[in-house]
Design a protein around this motif. Structure first.
Motif, PDB file in Angstrom:
ATOM      1  N   CYS A  28      -4.140   8.362  11.389  1.00  0.00           N
ATOM      2  CA  CYS A  28      -3.249   9.491  11.694  1.00  0.00           C
ATOM      3  C   CYS A  28      -3.652  10.747  10.922  1.00  0.00           C
ATOM      4  N   ASN A  34       1.218  13.635  14.600  1.00  0.00           N
ATOM      5  CA  ASN A  34       2.641  13.689  14.297  1.00  0.00           C
ATOM      6  C   ASN A  34       3.392  13.937  15.594  1.00  0.00           C
ATOM      7  N   THR A  35       4.711  13.982  15.533  1.00  0.00           N
ATOM      8  CA  THR A  35       5.512  14.117  16.753  1.00  0.00           C
ATOM      9  C   THR A  35       5.297  15.447  17.467  1.00  0.00           C
ATOM     10  N   TRP A  44       0.382  12.318  20.180  1.00  0.00           N
ATOM     11  CA  TRP A  44       1.284  11.431  19.430  1.00  0.00           C
ATOM     12  C   TRP A  44       1.826  10.309  20.308  1.00  0.00           C
ATOM     13  N   TRP A 124       8.072   4.351  11.037  1.00  0.00           N
ATOM     14  CA  TRP A 124       7.135   5.442  10.803  1.00  0.00           C
ATOM     15  C   TRP A 124       7.451   6.129   9.482  1.00  0.00           C
ATOM     16  N   ASN A 126       6.193   9.588   6.782  1.00  0.00           N
ATOM     17  CA  ASN A 126       5.471  10.844   6.626  1.00  0.00           C
ATOM     18  C   ASN A 126       4.531  10.722   5.441  1.00  0.00           C
ATOM     19  N   LYS A 132       3.201  16.766   7.538  1.00  0.00           N
ATOM     20  CA  LYS A 132       3.275  16.800   8.989  1.00  0.00           C
ATOM     21  C   LYS A 132       2.646  15.574   9.651  1.00  0.00           C
ATOM     22  N   VAL A 133       1.926  14.750   8.899  1.00  0.00           N
ATOM     23  CA  VAL A 133       1.273  13.578   9.464  1.00  0.00           C
ATOM     24  C   VAL A 133       2.207  12.373   9.359  1.00  0.00           C
ATOM     25  N   GLU A 134       2.425  11.714  10.483  1.00  0.00           N
ATOM     26  CA  GLU A 134       3.256  10.522  10.520  1.00  0.00           C
ATOM     27  C   GLU A 134       2.370   9.319  10.829  1.00  0.00           C
TER      28      GLU A 134
END
Length: 185
Positions: A28, A34-35, A44, A124, A126, A132-134
């Motif tokens: 990721c 991310n979303t 995503w 999930w 962060n 910002k990356v999940e």
């Protein structure tokens, strides 16, 4: 034996599943997923869907195979201590928990919950380095109902895979599979 179980294939699937859980964060981060991620190499929703499908299929296949092996082995040799094999396989590991219960989750019950779950979710997180990356935490949440009572199991996939691999190896060593297959026609 009603079905031939591919023990090496089971171990292979668990090994790859374990690496998938450990690699989610790095993957990721590499693709900045991310979303809010649309476009690029992966979107995503695409990543999330592919991952959930893969993880779900592998844990279902593994759970069913292990439960079948347990039932057959116990039927073939009622002196096998499958509870001890299960306990030994989980030694030093936390494979997950049943919400509201303090007793440790064992492999047999985890396999039953996988099979009987009516809903499954990936947990999930962060990234601390890149908020910002999940990424997938490695926890697979299972939900269901037993006799009108709702239950939830949080399955720690990397540790569950380790315990399942240990259990698989013990079953190969402790069960006389040659005798079991001898009469297979």
């Amino acid at each position: 034996m009603p079905h031939l179980i591919d023990f090496d294939g089971l171990e292979h699937d668990l090994f790859v599943l374990q690496h998938t859980a450990y690699g989610s964060r790095e993957f990721c981060e590499k693709f900045d997923l991310n979303t809010d991620c649309y476009g690029g190499d992966y979107e995503w929703w695409e990543y999330k869907g592919l991952l959930k499908s893969y993880v779900g299929n592998k844990i279902i296949e593994s759970a069913i195979k292990v439960r079948m092996v347990q039932d057959f082995a116990k039927h073939d040799d009622d002196e096998l201590d499958l509870k001890a094999f299960d306990r030994d396989a989980r030694k030093g590991l936390d494979i997950g928990s049943i919400l509201g219960l303090s007793t440790p989750l064992n492999l047999r019950e985890s396999c039953n919950k996988i099979v009987h779950a009516t809903e499954a979710r990936m947990q999930w997180m962060n990234s601390l380095d890149k908020p910002k990356v999940e990424y997938w935490s490695g926890v697979y949440e299972l939900f269901g109902e037993n006799r009108g009572t709702a239950w939830q199991v949080d399955l720690n996939i990397p540790e569950w895979c380790t315990a399942m691999i240990r259990f698989n190896k013990t079953m190969q060593e402790e069960v006389d599979w040659h005798h079991a297959y001898k009469h297979d026609v």
